[in-house]
Design an enzyme around this catalytic site. Structure first.
Site, short mmCIF file in Angstrom:
data_model
loop_
_atom_site.label_atom_id
_atom_site.label_comp_id
_atom_site.label_asym_id
_atom_site.label_seq_id
_atom_site.Cartn_x
_atom_site.Cartn_y
_atom_site.Cartn_z
N HIS A 195 5.65 17.72 -17.99
CA HIS A 195 5.67 16.49 -18.78
C HIS A 195 7.05 16.27 -19.41
O HIS A 195 7.86 17.20 -19.52
CB HIS A 195 4.60 16.57 -19.88
N GLU A 198 8.04 15.76 -22.51
CA GLU A 198 8.37 16.48 -23.74
C GLU A 198 8.86 17.89 -23.42
O GLU A 198 9.87 18.35 -23.95
CB GLU A 198 7.13 16.58 -24.66
N CYS A 225 0.24 14.58 -25.32
CA CYS A 225 -1.14 14.98 -25.04
C CYS A 225 -1.58 16.09 -25.99
O CYS A 225 -0.76 16.84 -26.53
CB CYS A 225 -1.30 15.41 -23.59
N SER A 233 9.15 -16.85 9.17
CA SER A 233 9.47 -16.69 7.75
C SER A 233 10.67 -15.81 7.46
O SER A 233 11.16 -15.78 6.35
CB SER A 233 8.26 -16.10 7.03
N THR A 276 -0.11 -11.06 7.73
CA THR A 276 1.29 -10.63 7.63
C THR A 276 1.62 -9.66 8.76
O THR A 276 2.69 -9.73 9.37
CB THR A 276 1.53 -9.97 6.25
N ASP A 307 4.50 -10.74 11.23
CA ASP A 307 5.81 -10.13 10.99
C ASP A 307 5.92 -8.70 11.50
O ASP A 307 7.03 -8.17 11.60
CB ASP A 307 6.12 -10.09 9.48
N ARG A 345 -3.00 -16.32 2.10
CA ARG A 345 -4.46 -16.15 2.03
C ARG A 345 -4.85 -15.01 1.10
O ARG A 345 -5.73 -15.17 0.25
CB ARG A 345 -5.03 -15.90 3.43
N THR A 398 -3.92 -15.73 -2.53
CA THR A 398 -4.90 -16.65 -3.12
C THR A 398 -6.18 -15.90 -3.49
O THR A 398 -6.74 -16.09 -4.58
CB THR A 398 -5.24 -17.78 -2.12
N1 LIG Z 1 7.56 -14.53 1.70
C1 LIG Z 1 6.64 -13.66 1.32
O1 LIG Z 1 6.59 -13.22 0.17
C2 LIG Z 1 5.63 -13.21 2.35
C3 LIG Z 1 5.02 -11.96 2.21
C4 LIG Z 1 4.08 -11.59 3.18
C5 LIG Z 1 3.79 -12.47 4.23
N2 LIG Z 1 4.43 -13.64 4.31
C6 LIG Z 1 4.13 -14.61 5.39
O2 LIG Z 1 2.79 -15.00 5.25
C7 LIG Z 1 2.32 -15.43 6.54
C8 LIG Z 1 0.95 -14.83 6.76
O3 LIG Z 1 0.08 -15.39 5.81
P1 LIG Z 1 -1.47 -15.09 5.85
O4 LIG Z 1 -2.07 -15.80 4.73
O5 LIG Z 1 -1.95 -15.34 7.23
O6 LIG Z 1 -1.45 -13.50 5.70
P2 LIG Z 1 -2.14 -12.43 4.74
O7 LIG Z 1 -2.49 -13.03 3.44
O8 LIG Z 1 -1.23 -11.26 4.75
O9 LIG Z 1 -3.46 -12.04 5.53
C9 LIG Z 1 -4.52 -12.94 5.57
C10 LIG Z 1 -5.63 -12.37 6.41
O10 LIG Z 1 -6.21 -11.25 5.78
C11 LIG Z 1 -7.57 -11.17 6.12
N3 LIG Z 1 -8.35 -11.04 4.88
C12 LIG Z 1 -9.00 -9.93 4.47
N4 LIG Z 1 -9.60 -10.12 3.31
C13 LIG Z 1 -9.35 -11.38 2.94
C14 LIG Z 1 -9.73 -12.15 1.80
N5 LIG Z 1 -10.49 -11.64 0.82
N6 LIG Z 1 -9.29 -13.41 1.73
C15 LIG Z 1 -8.52 -13.92 2.71
N7 LIG Z 1 -8.13 -13.23 3.79
C16 LIG Z 1 -8.54 -11.97 3.92
C17 LIG Z 1 -7.91 -12.43 6.90
O11 LIG Z 1 -7.92 -12.02 8.26
P3 LIG Z 1 -8.75 -12.78 9.43
O12 LIG Z 1 -8.09 -14.12 9.59
O13 LIG Z 1 -8.59 -11.89 10.58
O14 LIG Z 1 -10.17 -12.90 8.99
C18 LIG Z 1 -6.76 -13.35 6.60
O15 LIG Z 1 -6.45 -14.26 7.61
C19 LIG Z 1 3.33 -14.96 7.54
O16 LIG Z 1 4.07 -16.06 8.00
C20 LIG Z 1 4.21 -14.02 6.76
O17 LIG Z 1 5.53 -14.03 7.21
C21 LIG Z 1 5.35 -14.03 3.40
#
Ligand SMILES: NC(=O)c1ccc[n+]([C@@H]2O[C@H](COP(=O)([O-])OP(=O)(O)OC[C@H]3O[C@@H](n4cnc5c(N)ncnc54)[C@H](OP(=O)(O)O)[C@@H]3O)[C@@H](O)[C@H]2O)c1
Length: 364
Positions: free
Chosen positions: A48, A50, A73, A166, A194, A198, A297, A300
């Site tokens: 730790h 300390e 602690c 991207s 992603t 990517d 996705r 969100t």
């Molecule tokens: N600039 C940045 O900060 C950054 C970072 C990462 C990625 N990106 C870009 O983001 C793009 C991809 O976006 P994306 O939205 O497709 O990718 P994502 O958010 O990484 O993945 C989404 C996928 O995850 C699955 N999933 C599992 N649980 C989920 C839930 N609870 N809610 C929604 N989806 C869930 C789904 O697959 P299924 O469709 O198979 O059901 C969905 O399509 C790419 O172009 C990448 O380059 C940008």
């Protein structure tokens, strides 16, 4: 205390499920203060902070003032309690930033030192100390980990063109800082979108920090990902954790099973793994800090589940326009009273980009 906080930061990403603590011992005389010992939680959580500081100060601990970022602690673990170590070292005053909510400590460390005649002052830099140890505190206080989103966007909040292309939205300085961030988390989590777009490695590749790459986790939905996806490679640490809903057929695939650790959790009504169950599983594995690096996705979904504590936002000085992919999708907010509110904690210019750290407001 600010020095102690900077030392504590060195432990982030290396010490879970323990807290990352910093400790500075100062000797005061008529000419002012002199630092005689510095310590921070070592990789794996021990020794730790300390004990480290006392070890470095040696006899100079006697009569010194200890600045500690978390309550020392009070329970017997693998080592003696830190409160006892400070008492034995002969410190005369302890300045403590914040209380340790762990039920084995929670005020007992302070009490022990006071009973030994040490002057204890609590609360110096409390907010900064709580922010630094947000992961440890969240697991102890709420049972869930600290969740951060890392996003790189254009000035108008887009992450990819409509064709999903991207790379690279932000400049080299932002990308390097993004790698440093990875090293300070216990896990990097992404989505299948992603990986399919990517094919990222999701590791820390800053020279000298490669060994600090955290565990990787992937959340799958309905689609499969190629077996040779880089995120599944073994080269950089333990196998990737792959989260699936119970209904997903992927786990029956033997080749895939050999490359990853499959973690099945309950699915929601859309067939997606329930995010709170993923977070609970990560906590059970000793993880306290989760960095989500996903597309719109999953970003969100985390926001909708009220699962985002902070956002590391890298914003380029470019514009993609409305016909492109936003960093956050529809949240179904029909009025501004339901806005998710964050406070700006930090702002830095990075090359031609801006970096902002946003922290969720208590009522946000
Ligand atoms: N600039 C940045 O900060 C950054 C970072 C990462 C990625 N990106 C870009 O983001 C793009 C991809 O976006 P994306 O939205 O497709 O990718 P994502 O958010 O990484 O993945 C989404 C996928 O995850 C699955 N999933 C599992 N649980 C989920 C839930 N609870 N809610 C929604 N989806 C869930 C789904 O697959 P299924 O469709 O198979 O059901 C969905 O399509 C790419 O172009 C990448 O380059 C940008």
């Amino acid at each position: 205390m600010r020095v102690a906080l900077a030392l504590a930061r060195r432990g982030l990403g290396q010490v879970a499920p323990n807290p990352a603590v910093g400790c500075v011992l100062v000797q005061y005389d008529h000419e002012g203060g002199r630092v005689v010992g510095r310590g921070w939680t070592q990789p794996g959580g021990r020794p730790h902070a300390e004990t480290e500081a006392i070890g470095r100060a040696g006899k100079e601990s006697l009569g010194s003032v200890a600045y500690v970022t978390l309550e020392p602690c009070a329970h017997q673990g693998h080592t003696d309690p830190c409160a006892d170590a400070l008492i034995s070292a002969g410190i005369k005053r302890a300045v403590v930033a914040t209380l340790d909510p762990d039920e084995r400590v929670s005020g007992k460390g302070i009490l022990r030192m006071k009973r030994a005649g040490i002057q204890v002052d609590l609360g110096c830099c409390n907010r900064q100390a709580r922010q630094l140890n947000a992961g440890f505190l969240a697991t102890r206080e709420t049972g869930r980990p600290h969740v951060a989103l890392k996003v790189a966007t254009t000035f108008d909040g887009k992450i990819a063109a409509i064709n999903r292309h991207s790379q690279w939205i932000t400049g080299p300085e932002s990308r390097a800082y993004g790698h440093l961030l990875r090293s300070r988390f216990d896990v990097i989590l992404t989505g299948s979108g992603t990986v399919l777009n990517d094919n990222p490695m999701m590791t820390c590749r800053l020279p000298g920090l490669e060994k600090y790459s955290p565990i990787r986790a992937l959340v799958l939905g309905h689609r499969k990902i190629p077996f040779d996806s880089k995120i599944l490679s073994y080269e950089h640490g333990p196998p990737t954790l792959v989260y699936l809903g119970y209904k997903h057929s992927l786990a029956e695939d033997n080749v895939f099973l050999k490359k990853v650790e499959v973690c099945k959790v309950r699915c929601d009504t859309f067939g997606y793994p329930v995010l709170s169950e993923i977070l609970a599983d990560l906590v059970a594995r000793g993880i306290t800090r989760v960095l989500v690096e996903a597309g719109s996705r999953l970003n969100t979904a985390f926001l909708k589940a009220e699962g985002v504590d902070e956002i590391h936002w890298f914003r380029a000085s470019t514009i993609l326009g409305n016909d492109s992919i936003p960093v956050i999708g529809d949240l179904g907010q029909d009025n501004v009273e339901k806005l998710r509110r964050f406070s700006v904690i930090e702002q830095k210019r990075m090359g031609n980009d801006m970096y902002e750290l946003l922290s969720k407001q208590a009522n946000g």
